[in-house]
Design an enzyme around this catalytic site. Sequence first.
Site, mmCIF file in Angstrom:
data_model
loop_
_atom_site.group_PDB
_atom_site.id
_atom_site.type_symbol
_atom_site.label_atom_id
_atom_site.label_comp_id
_atom_site.label_asym_id
_atom_site.label_seq_id
_atom_site.Cartn_x
_atom_site.Cartn_y
_atom_site.Cartn_z
ATOM 1 N N GLU A 151 -5.675 -8.456 -0.544
ATOM 2 C CA GLU A 151 -6.373 -8.115 0.705
ATOM 3 C C GLU A 151 -7.820 -7.779 0.411
ATOM 4 O O GLU A 151 -8.108 -6.961 -0.480
ATOM 5 C CB GLU A 151 -5.728 -6.917 1.409
ATOM 6 C CG GLU A 151 -4.476 -7.247 2.165
ATOM 7 C CD GLU A 151 -3.982 -6.082 3.016
ATOM 8 O OE1 GLU A 151 -4.821 -5.354 3.586
ATOM 9 O OE2 GLU A 151 -2.758 -5.925 3.094
ATOM 10 N N GLU B 117 0.801 -1.240 0.000
ATOM 11 C CA GLU B 117 0.000 0.000 0.000
ATOM 12 C C GLU B 117 0.829 1.282 0.000
ATOM 13 O O GLU B 117 0.656 2.152 0.853
ATOM 14 C CB GLU B 117 -0.978 0.001 1.179
ATOM 15 C CG GLU B 117 -2.127 -0.937 0.943
ATOM 16 C CD GLU B 117 -3.266 -0.821 1.942
ATOM 17 O OE1 GLU B 117 -3.124 -0.130 2.952
ATOM 18 O OE2 GLU B 117 -4.306 -1.446 1.698
HETATM 19 C C1 BG6 Z 1 -4.574 -2.648 4.681
HETATM 20 C C2 BG6 Z 1 -3.255 -2.989 5.307
HETATM 21 O O1 BG6 Z 1 -4.595 -1.278 4.575
HETATM 22 O O2 BG6 Z 1 -5.744 -2.848 5.394
HETATM 23 C C3 BG6 Z 1 -3.347 -3.965 6.477
HETATM 24 O O3 BG6 Z 1 -2.351 -3.474 4.359
HETATM 25 C C4 BG6 Z 1 -4.571 -3.638 7.304
HETATM 26 O O4 BG6 Z 1 -2.144 -3.897 7.189
HETATM 27 C C5 BG6 Z 1 -5.807 -3.807 6.430
HETATM 28 O O5 BG6 Z 1 -4.689 -4.401 8.451
HETATM 29 C C6 BG6 Z 1 -7.122 -3.647 7.145
HETATM 30 O O6 BG6 Z 1 -7.153 -2.452 7.862
HETATM 31 P P1 BG6 Z 1 -7.506 -2.446 9.404
HETATM 32 O O7 BG6 Z 1 -7.299 -1.068 9.817
HETATM 33 O O8 BG6 Z 1 -8.920 -2.900 9.485
HETATM 34 O O9 BG6 Z 1 -6.585 -3.406 10.051
#
Ligand code: BG6
Length: 489
Positions: free
Chosen positions: A380, A197
């Site tokens: 993700e 990211e």
């Molecule tokens: C992404 C990141 O932005 O989102 C992760 O690469 C992160 O590290 C994921 O955990 C989800 O976001 P959050 O804030 O719900 O953990």
Amino acid sequence: MNYPFKMYWGSASADFQYEGGFNEGKRGLITHDIVTDGSYTTPRRLTYRLPDGTLGSVAYRESFPEGAVGCIHDHVYYPSHNAVDFYHHYKEDIKLLAEMGLSMMRFGICWTRIYPTGEEKTPNEEGLQFYEDVIDECLKYNIEPMITICHDELPLYLANKYDGWSNRIMIDLYEKLCNALFERFKGKVKYWLTFNELNVLQGFSHLGTRNSDAQTTWQAIHHLFIASARAKILAKKIMPKAMLGAMYATSPSYPKTCHPDDQLAWMKQRRRLFYFSDVMLRGYYPSFARSFWDEYKVTIRMEENDEEILKEGTLDFYSFSCYRSTTIGKDDKLGIIALPFGENPYLKSTPWGWPIDPVSIRYVLNEVYDRYQKPIFIVENGLGEVDKPDENNFVNDTYRINYLNDHFLEIKKAVEIDRVPVLGYTMWGGIDLVSLSTGEMKKRYGWVYVDMDDKGNGSKKRYPKASFYWMKEFIKSNGNILKENNQGE
Ligand code: BG6
């Protein structure tokens, strides 16, 4: 999976949210080790010390005061230190992933396990051995490892000493890390992500820069581009068959209305994302980059052969996170690196205000493939929810099953109808882990419940949720269990 829905299915994590063991195996401190916990309403904070010994803290992503160095304070809870202790649970966790039939595990390397300060001449054998053990454990179950070389972090020592990525020296130090990893894991690891990211990198925890102003940030990002390109060039020498990508936060935005000015605002916001991937996948800055630099009065200092390096070091695939969508209109202000949070009346949101939008993932897959014609990994996605275990620690997470069902259907349409070449999907935090934005444990994504609360209390035992069994069935049935119009059942 049967063609054309044939791809890797897996789980994704980041070291500082998952691994723990912060003072074991000669691991040095990383920038996330000074980030406190927080909540939806209370921002996480970074702790520091001033030259006169005064201790203080700033909110996540704010600038540090002059002369401050990041440091740990006594009696403060830092979630990265133990996280959910993958360090001691990796065999059990990988076995659980294998039990579901998963074929990929994406995980982040902790830089300071390999180089505790970042400046050592030789890598730390204990760190390399730990990751080799993890990789071997994956391979034992035919799970393909995917490595994120740098997930939003850097050695605290380098951040304090050099002001992180604002200093060009970071490129050499990052290349040294890549070299140690490529030499050790060649032949075992094919898929690599140079950075996570990049387009939301900001401030000390991610970039190691004390200042979060535009000049520092965009210059630091130029250094990251060169570092990524050099990693790609190096990888091709050491591991000719390896495939390298980087990960971008690609959750889409939609124009707020059909007003032409909202459309323009949307285009501008989208370019904030493509600024990054254009450089890294096409090998040169897009012409609109100049208009950003003018807008923010930024001058990018480049060295003579930077342009050639960018050209030579283009990445092999696009990979992205996509959790939600947002809206943008002419009156919305864009920050230096904007990811707005506009509401959408057509969508429901999670307790953390993230709109649930399965169609967004099909949209993004098409948008990105149209632009680059390179294969794509969804690395993700997932639902952050409050899970309530029963007396046997079982979580009946039908909401997560619905979320996955609906997103997988849209991926299937992108693959089968739109013919987008998707290489794989790794759900975020298949084993529950600590949230990045809030530092909480209660925002859970996993198929597997981890007994731990927001302050790190609990046995850290793992318990499969209902979605674990659903996922297992999904894989076993080649996706045939997916249901149209499932939401809310
Ligand atoms: C992404 C990141 O932005 O989102 C992760 O690469 C992160 O590290 C994921 O955990 C989800 O976001 P959050 O804030 O719900 O953990």
